[in-house]
Design an enzyme around this catalytic site. Structure first.
Site, PDB file in Angstrom:
ATOM      1  CD  GLU A 118      -2.292   0.906   3.027  1.00 23.55           C
ATOM      2  OE1 GLU A 118      -2.418  -0.155   3.366  1.00 23.55           O
ATOM      3  OE2 GLU A 118      -2.371   2.019   3.766  1.00 23.55           O
ATOM      4  NE  ARG A 133       0.503   7.897   5.733  1.00 22.40           N
ATOM      5  CZ  ARG A 133       0.566   6.993   6.758  1.00 22.40           C
ATOM      6  NH1 ARG A 133       1.801   6.827   7.482  1.00 22.40           N
ATOM      7  NH2 ARG A 133      -0.148   6.030   7.105  1.00 22.40           N
ATOM      8  CB  THR A 150      -2.600   7.888   3.678  1.00 20.53           C
ATOM      9  OG1 THR A 150      -1.722   7.072   4.225  1.00 20.53           O
ATOM     10  CG2 THR A 150      -2.913   9.100   4.518  1.00 20.53           C
ATOM     11  CE  LYS A 182      -5.324   1.738   8.277  1.00 22.18           C
ATOM     12  NZ  LYS A 182      -4.399   2.235   7.435  1.00 22.18           N
TER      13      LYS A 182
HETATM   14  C1  3PG Z   1      -1.193   3.120   8.475  1.00 22.10           C
HETATM   15  O1  3PG Z   1      -1.113   4.348   7.834  1.00 22.10           O
HETATM   16  O2  3PG Z   1      -1.789   2.279   8.280  1.00 22.10           O
HETATM   17  C2  3PG Z   1      -0.198   3.340   9.716  1.00 22.10           C
HETATM   18  O3  3PG Z   1       0.657   4.361   9.706  1.00 22.10           O
HETATM   19  C3  3PG Z   1       0.818   2.063   9.679  1.00 22.10           C
HETATM   20  O4  3PG Z   1       0.960   1.807  10.975  1.00 22.10           O
HETATM   21  P1  3PG Z   1       2.275   1.509  11.430  1.00 22.10           P
HETATM   22  O5  3PG Z   1       3.416   2.359  11.104  1.00 22.10           O
HETATM   23  O6  3PG Z   1       2.175   1.527  12.890  1.00 22.10           O
HETATM   24  O7  3PG Z   1       2.607   0.081  11.089  1.00 22.10           O
END
Ligand code: 3PG
Length: 210
Positions: free
Chosen positions: A41, A45, A68, A129
């Site tokens: 994914e 960002r 995101t 999610k």
């Molecule tokens: C996301 O956007 O799904 C999270 O930032 C991922 O979470 P993690 O960095 O704690 O794995």
């Protein structure tokens, strides 16, 4: 290639990637494939997200999605770039609608029974999610939330790592987990792709999926 959902159900781990340079996308995908995780994914960002997705979209040995995805602009850019699934940290109904119109799997983040009720009743979603998984109560919260929604499966993300991934994957309603622990942004930026292969391999090994 199997359907995206079948692929996710089989791999059970989705690397969540922050890409600062689209030129890193191809070696990153190669590293993940080598480590046993031919999926990622790419998160909206950074400005490199859409180009990074575009680089990988044509490959049949790798499944690239967008993460995101908070706005309709993000969703349209992700779909135009060839993302095969969309993930959001929360629920933007317009994003879900755009994805469904295009028959693209979409996984909005939910953190409460009310949010889950709304995506189930309005959009008929069966996979969501669960975010931010650890911060909102971890497995006890997931178990409590899952109970009244027996047909829903979850992709917990947020705070998952090699040390706790099996706890999450052992829950029968967990389809897969997402996480960035095997794709550290710094390792990608510095081109340390062998390290990513090792981390992906470790993730696959500890999760017992391979
Ligand atoms: C996301 O956007 O799904 C999270 O930032 C991922 O979470 P993690 O960095 O704690 O794995």
């Amino acid at each position: 290639m199997p359907s995206v959902e079948d692929l996710i159900a089989g791999l059970r781990i989705i690397p969540v990637v922050t890409l600062h340079d689209a030129a890193h996308a191809a070696p990153l995908a190669d590293a993940l494939i080598e480590g046993g995780l031919p999926i990622a994914e790419i998160t909206f960002r950074t400005a490199a997200a859409a180009d990074g997705i575009r680089v990988l979209a044509g490959r049949d040995d790798f499944c690239v999605g967008a993460g995101t995805v908070v706005s309709t602009d993000n969703a349209n850019a992700a779909l135009a770039a060839g993302a095969r699934f969309l993930v959001s940290p929360g629920v933007n109904p317009d994003v879900v609608s755009i994805a469904q119109e295009r028959c693209c799997p979409v996984y909005p983040g939910i953190a409460t029974p009310t949010e889950l009720t709304s995506v189930v009743t309005r959009f008929g979603l069966e996979v969501v999610k669960f975010f931010p998984a650890t911060a909102i109560g971890g497995l006890p919260m997931l178990k409590a939330l899952a109970a009244p929604f027996p047909n829903i499966r979850f992709i917990p993300t947020g705070g998952i790592n090699a040390g706790n991934v099996t706890d999450w994957l052992d829950h029968p309603k967990v389809l897969a987990v997402g996480g960035s622990w095997m794709v550290p942004a710094r390792a990608i930026a510095e081109g340390r792709f062998a390290e990513i292969t090792d981390l992906a391999r470790e993730a696959v090994a500890v999760s017992g999926v391979a």
